[in-house]
Design a protein around this motif. Structure first.
Motif, PDB file in Angstrom:
ATOM      1  N   MET A   7       0.847  -1.198   0.000  1.00  0.00           N
ATOM      2  CA  MET A   7       0.000   0.000   0.000  1.00  0.00           C
ATOM      3  C   MET A   7       0.885   1.254   0.000  1.00  0.00           C
ATOM      4  O   MET A   7       1.785   1.386   0.818  1.00  0.00           O
ATOM      5  N   ALA A   8       0.646   2.137  -0.966  1.00  0.00           N
ATOM      6  CA  ALA A   8       1.469   3.338  -1.075  1.00  0.00           C
ATOM      7  C   ALA A   8       1.193   4.287   0.085  1.00  0.00           C
ATOM      8  O   ALA A   8       0.050   4.433   0.531  1.00  0.00           O
ATOM      9  N   ARG A   9       2.238   4.893   0.577  1.00  0.00           N
ATOM     10  CA  ARG A   9       2.097   5.845   1.668  1.00  0.00           C
ATOM     11  C   ARG A   9       1.769   7.216   1.113  1.00  0.00           C
ATOM     12  O   ARG A   9       2.280   7.621   0.070  1.00  0.00           O
ATOM     13  N   LEU A  10       0.916   7.927   1.803  1.00  0.00           N
ATOM     14  CA  LEU A  10       0.493   9.248   1.368  1.00  0.00           C
ATOM     15  C   LEU A  10       1.636  10.241   1.491  1.00  0.00           C
ATOM     16  O   LEU A  10       2.256  10.358   2.542  1.00  0.00           O
ATOM     17  N   ARG A  11       1.926  10.931   0.386  1.00  0.00           N
ATOM     18  CA  ARG A  11       2.979  11.954   0.412  1.00  0.00           C
ATOM     19  C   ARG A  11       2.385  13.280   0.853  1.00  0.00           C
ATOM     20  O   ARG A  11       1.386  13.735   0.292  1.00  0.00           O
ATOM     21  N   THR A  12       2.987  13.876   1.847  1.00  0.00           N
ATOM     22  CA  THR A  12       2.561  15.189   2.311  1.00  0.00           C
ATOM     23  C   THR A  12       3.717  16.167   2.180  1.00  0.00           C
ATOM     24  O   THR A  12       4.885  15.759   2.101  1.00  0.00           O
ATOM     25  N   THR A  13       3.415  17.434   2.154  1.00  0.00           N
ATOM     26  CA  THR A  13       4.431  18.475   1.988  1.00  0.00           C
ATOM     27  C   THR A  13       5.213  18.670   3.286  1.00  0.00           C
ATOM     28  O   THR A  13       4.626  18.731   4.372  1.00  0.00           O
ATOM     29  N   VAL A  14       6.532  18.757   3.154  1.00  0.00           N
ATOM     30  CA  VAL A  14       7.363  19.039   4.319  1.00  0.00           C
ATOM     31  C   VAL A  14       6.996  20.428   4.835  1.00  0.00           C
ATOM     32  O   VAL A  14       6.990  21.388   4.063  1.00  0.00           O
ATOM     33  N   PRO A  15       6.672  20.567   6.133  1.00  0.00           N
ATOM     34  CA  PRO A  15       6.325  21.882   6.674  1.00  0.00           C
ATOM     35  C   PRO A  15       7.399  22.915   6.346  1.00  0.00           C
ATOM     36  O   PRO A  15       8.598  22.610   6.369  1.00  0.00           O
ATOM     37  N   THR A  16       6.971  24.124   6.052  1.00  0.00           N
ATOM     38  CA  THR A  16       7.887  25.182   5.616  1.00  0.00           C
ATOM     39  C   THR A  16       9.040  25.403   6.592  1.00  0.00           C
ATOM     40  O   THR A  16      10.205  25.498   6.179  1.00  0.00           O
ATOM     41  N   GLU A  17       8.735  25.477   7.892  1.00  0.00           N
ATOM     42  CA  GLU A  17       9.776  25.749   8.878  1.00  0.00           C
ATOM     43  C   GLU A  17      10.754  24.583   8.989  1.00  0.00           C
ATOM     44  O   GLU A  17      11.959  24.778   9.151  1.00  0.00           O
ATOM     45  N   VAL A  18      10.243  23.360   8.869  1.00  0.00           N
ATOM     46  CA  VAL A  18      11.108  22.175   8.913  1.00  0.00           C
ATOM     47  C   VAL A  18      12.033  22.173   7.698  1.00  0.00           C
ATOM     48  O   VAL A  18      13.243  21.938   7.810  1.00  0.00           O
ATOM     49  N   ALA A  19      11.459  22.435   6.517  1.00  0.00           N
ATOM     50  CA  ALA A  19      12.267  22.479   5.295  1.00  0.00           C
ATOM     51  C   ALA A  19      13.342  23.554   5.395  1.00  0.00           C
ATOM     52  O   ALA A  19      14.496  23.333   4.988  1.00  0.00           O
ATOM     53  N   ALA A  20      12.984  24.715   5.951  1.00  0.00           N
ATOM     54  CA  ALA A  20      13.955  25.802   6.104  1.00  0.00           C
ATOM     55  C   ALA A  20      15.095  25.384   7.020  1.00  0.00           C
ATOM     56  O   ALA A  20      16.270  25.655   6.739  1.00  0.00           O
ATOM     57  N   ASP A  21      14.767  24.727   8.133  1.00  0.00           N
ATOM     58  CA  ASP A  21      15.800  24.277   9.073  1.00  0.00           C
ATOM     59  C   ASP A  21      16.746  23.275   8.415  1.00  0.00           C
ATOM     60  O   ASP A  21      17.968  23.352   8.572  1.00  0.00           O
ATOM     61  N   VAL A  22      16.177  22.325   7.683  1.00  0.00           N
ATOM     62  CA  VAL A  22      16.980  21.276   7.043  1.00  0.00           C
ATOM     63  C   VAL A  22      17.893  21.871   5.980  1.00  0.00           C
ATOM     64  O   VAL A  22      19.093  21.566   5.914  1.00  0.00           O
ATOM     65  N   LEU A  23      17.342  22.735   5.125  1.00  0.00           N
ATOM     66  CA  LEU A  23      18.142  23.344   4.056  1.00  0.00           C
ATOM     67  C   LEU A  23      19.222  24.258   4.619  1.00  0.00           C
ATOM     68  O   LEU A  23      20.362  24.265   4.134  1.00  0.00           O
ATOM     69  N   PHE A  24      18.878  25.017   5.666  1.00  0.00           N
ATOM     70  CA  PHE A  24      19.857  25.930   6.252  1.00  0.00           C
ATOM     71  C   PHE A  24      21.008  25.157   6.893  1.00  0.00           C
ATOM     72  O   PHE A  24      22.176  25.528   6.731  1.00  0.00           O
ATOM     73  N   SER A  25      20.701  24.092   7.609  1.00  0.00           N
ATOM     74  CA  SER A  25      21.754  23.329   8.292  1.00  0.00           C
ATOM     75  C   SER A  25      22.715  22.690   7.300  1.00  0.00           C
ATOM     76  O   SER A  25      23.886  22.484   7.611  1.00  0.00           O
ATOM     77  N   CYS A  26      22.225  22.404   6.091  1.00  0.00           N
ATOM     78  CA  CYS A  26      23.070  21.791   5.057  1.00  0.00           C
ATOM     79  C   CYS A  26      23.523  22.800   4.004  1.00  0.00           C
ATOM     80  O   CYS A  26      24.085  22.407   2.978  1.00  0.00           O
ATOM     81  N   ASP A  27      23.254  24.085   4.256  1.00  0.00           N
ATOM     82  CA  ASP A  27      23.663  25.134   3.322  1.00  0.00           C
ATOM     83  C   ASP A  27      23.052  24.922   1.945  1.00  0.00           C
ATOM     84  O   ASP A  27      23.685  25.236   0.927  1.00  0.00           O
TER      85      ASP A  27
ATOM     86  N   HIS B 163      13.514  11.597   2.322  1.00  0.00           N
ATOM     87  CA  HIS B 163      13.031  10.914   3.521  1.00  0.00           C
ATOM     88  C   HIS B 163      13.796   9.600   3.667  1.00  0.00           C
ATOM     89  O   HIS B 163      13.677   8.707   2.822  1.00  0.00           O
ATOM     90  N   LEU B 164      14.580   9.490   4.701  1.00  0.00           N
ATOM     91  CA  LEU B 164      15.468   8.346   4.878  1.00  0.00           C
ATOM     92  C   LEU B 164      14.726   7.020   5.003  1.00  0.00           C
ATOM     93  O   LEU B 164      15.203   5.979   4.536  1.00  0.00           O
ATOM     94  N   ASP B 165      13.561   7.035   5.654  1.00  0.00           N
ATOM     95  CA  ASP B 165      12.821   5.786   5.855  1.00  0.00           C
ATOM     96  C   ASP B 165      11.828   5.503   4.730  1.00  0.00           C
ATOM     97  O   ASP B 165      10.997   4.593   4.839  1.00  0.00           O
ATOM     98  N   SER B 166      11.902   6.305   3.665  1.00  0.00           N
ATOM     99  CA  SER B 166      11.026   6.147   2.499  1.00  0.00           C
ATOM    100  C   SER B 166       9.559   6.412   2.819  1.00  0.00           C
ATOM    101  O   SER B 166       8.676   6.065   2.036  1.00  0.00           O
ATOM    102  N   ASN B 167       9.298   7.008   3.959  1.00  0.00           N
ATOM    103  CA  ASN B 167       7.940   7.388   4.328  1.00  0.00           C
ATOM    104  C   ASN B 167       7.786   8.877   4.044  1.00  0.00           C
ATOM    105  O   ASN B 167       8.277   9.723   4.810  1.00  0.00           O
ATOM    106  N   PRO B 168       7.126   9.259   2.951  1.00  0.00           N
ATOM    107  CA  PRO B 168       7.044  10.670   2.543  1.00  0.00           C
ATOM    108  C   PRO B 168       6.186  11.545   3.449  1.00  0.00           C
ATOM    109  O   PRO B 168       6.042  12.741   3.186  1.00  0.00           O
ATOM    110  N   SER B 169       5.636  10.970   4.506  1.00  0.00           N
ATOM    111  CA  SER B 169       4.866  11.783   5.450  1.00  0.00           C
ATOM    112  C   SER B 169       5.555  11.902   6.800  1.00  0.00           C
ATOM    113  O   SER B 169       5.044  12.558   7.701  1.00  0.00           O
ATOM    114  N   ASN B 170       6.741  11.289   6.929  1.00  0.00           N
ATOM    115  CA  ASN B 170       7.504  11.371   8.179  1.00  0.00           C
ATOM    116  C   ASN B 170       8.489  12.526   8.072  1.00  0.00           C
ATOM    117  O   ASN B 170       9.583  12.376   7.531  1.00  0.00           O
ATOM    118  N   HIS B 171       8.094  13.678   8.585  1.00  0.00           N
ATOM    119  CA  HIS B 171       8.888  14.882   8.417  1.00  0.00           C
ATOM    120  C   HIS B 171       9.720  15.236   9.648  1.00  0.00           C
ATOM    121  O   HIS B 171      10.066  16.404   9.857  1.00  0.00           O
TER     122      HIS B 171
END
Length: 231
Positions: free
Chosen positions: A1-21, A38-46
Motif C-alpha cells: 500500500m502506497a504511503r500518502l505523500r505530504t508536503t514538508v512543513p515550511t519551517e522544517v524544510a527551512a531548518d533542514v536546508l539551512f543546516s546543510c547550506d 526521507h530516509l525511511d522512504s515514508n514521505p509523510s515522516n517529516h
C-alpha cells in the motif's frame, strides 16, 4: 500500500536546508538543484532526523535496484549528512570568529556587540553604523588575504572550500548590516536564513549557466567558477 505523500512543513524544510547550506550532503556540489529526502522512504515522516538534502543525481542512487549500481543506503546518507552539517556549522563559526576578531581589534561595535548595552533600543546610533560600514573594505581585504593561499594551491577541493569560507564570511557581514534594519525587514525571515537562500539561488543560477548541457558536463572547474561568481 502506497504511503500518502505530504508536503514538508515550511519551517522544517527551512531548518533542514539551512543546516546543510542548501547543498547535497553526499556530493557537496554547490549550486545543484536539491531535494529533501526521507530516509525511511515514508514521505509523510517529516521529523528532522529522518530528512537529508540530496541533489537529483544522488537521490537517484537511493532508488537503484540490482545490476552493477550501488544503492546509496540510509546508513551511508546519515553519515554524510551528519558530517556535512558539522562542517557547515564549523565554517560558519570560523567566519564569525574572523569578523569578530577584526571588529573588536579595531574597537568597532556592530549592533550585536552593542545589544547588551542597549536592551530595548529600536535603533543603533548612526555613528556606529557608519563606523562599521567604513571598516568593511579593510575587512574584505583581510578575508581575501586569508583565503588567497588556498586559491593559489590549484587544488579543486581546497579552492572550493576557500570560496565557501569567503562567501560565508561575507554573509556574516551582511547579517551584521541587517541588524541596522527594522525587525521583519527581510520578508519576516531571520537575516541569516534570508541571505543563505539568496546565496543558494545565485549558486544554482551560475551553475546552470556554466553547465548548459546538464550537471557534470562542465568538469571540476564548474565548482570553482560557481563559487567565485556569487561572491
Amino acid at each position: 500500500m502506497a504511503r500518502l505523500r505530504t508536503t514538508v512543513p515550511t519551517e522544517v524544510a527551512a531548518d533542514v536546508l539551512f543546516s546543510c547550506d542548501s547543498t547535497c550532503c553526499v556530493c557537496e556540489g554547490r549550486g545543484k538543484t536539491v531535494q529533501i529526502h526521507h530516509l525511511d522512504s515514508n514521505p509523510s515522516n517529516h521529523r528532522i532526523a529522518n530528512l537529508a538534502v540530496l541533489c537529483l543525481e544522488c537521490h537517484n542512487q537511493t532508488q537503484i535496484r540490482g545490476g552493477f549500481g550501488r544503492k546509496l543506503s540510509k546508513e551511508l546518507i546519515i553519515k554524510h549528512r551528519d558530517e556535512w552539517i558539522l562542517r557547515v556549522k564549523n565554517r560558519r563559526q570560523e567566519a564569525d570568529r574572523i569578523i569578530v576578531e577584526y571588529t573588536v581589534g579595531r574597537h568597532i561595535r556592530t549592533p550585536a556587540m552593542a545589544d547588551k548595552e542597549s536592551q530595548g533600543a529600536e535603533d543603533t546610533p548612526r555613528a556606529e553604523a557608519l563606523e562599521y560600514i567604513n571598516s568593511l573594505p579593510g575587512l574584505r581585504a583581510e578575508l581575501l588575504a586569508s583565503m588567497q593561499p588556498e586559491w593559489d594551491t590549484g587544488v579543486t577541493l581546497r579552492m572550493v572550500q576557500a570560496s565557501s569560507g569567503y562567501i560565508e564570511a561575507l554573509s556574516g557581514i551582511l547579517c551584521s548590516l541587517a541588524d541596522f534594519y527594522p525587525k521583519g525587514h527581510f520578508r519576516d525571515m531571520d537575516p541569516d536564513r534570508f541571505f543563505a537562500d539568496q546565496i543558494a539561488a545565485r549558486f544554482e543560477w551560475h551553475r546552470l549557466h556554466a553547465e548548459p548541457d546538464g550537471f557534470g558536463t562542465g568538469g571540476t572547474i564548474v565548482n570553482i567558477v560557481s563559487g567565485i561568481l556569487p561572491s
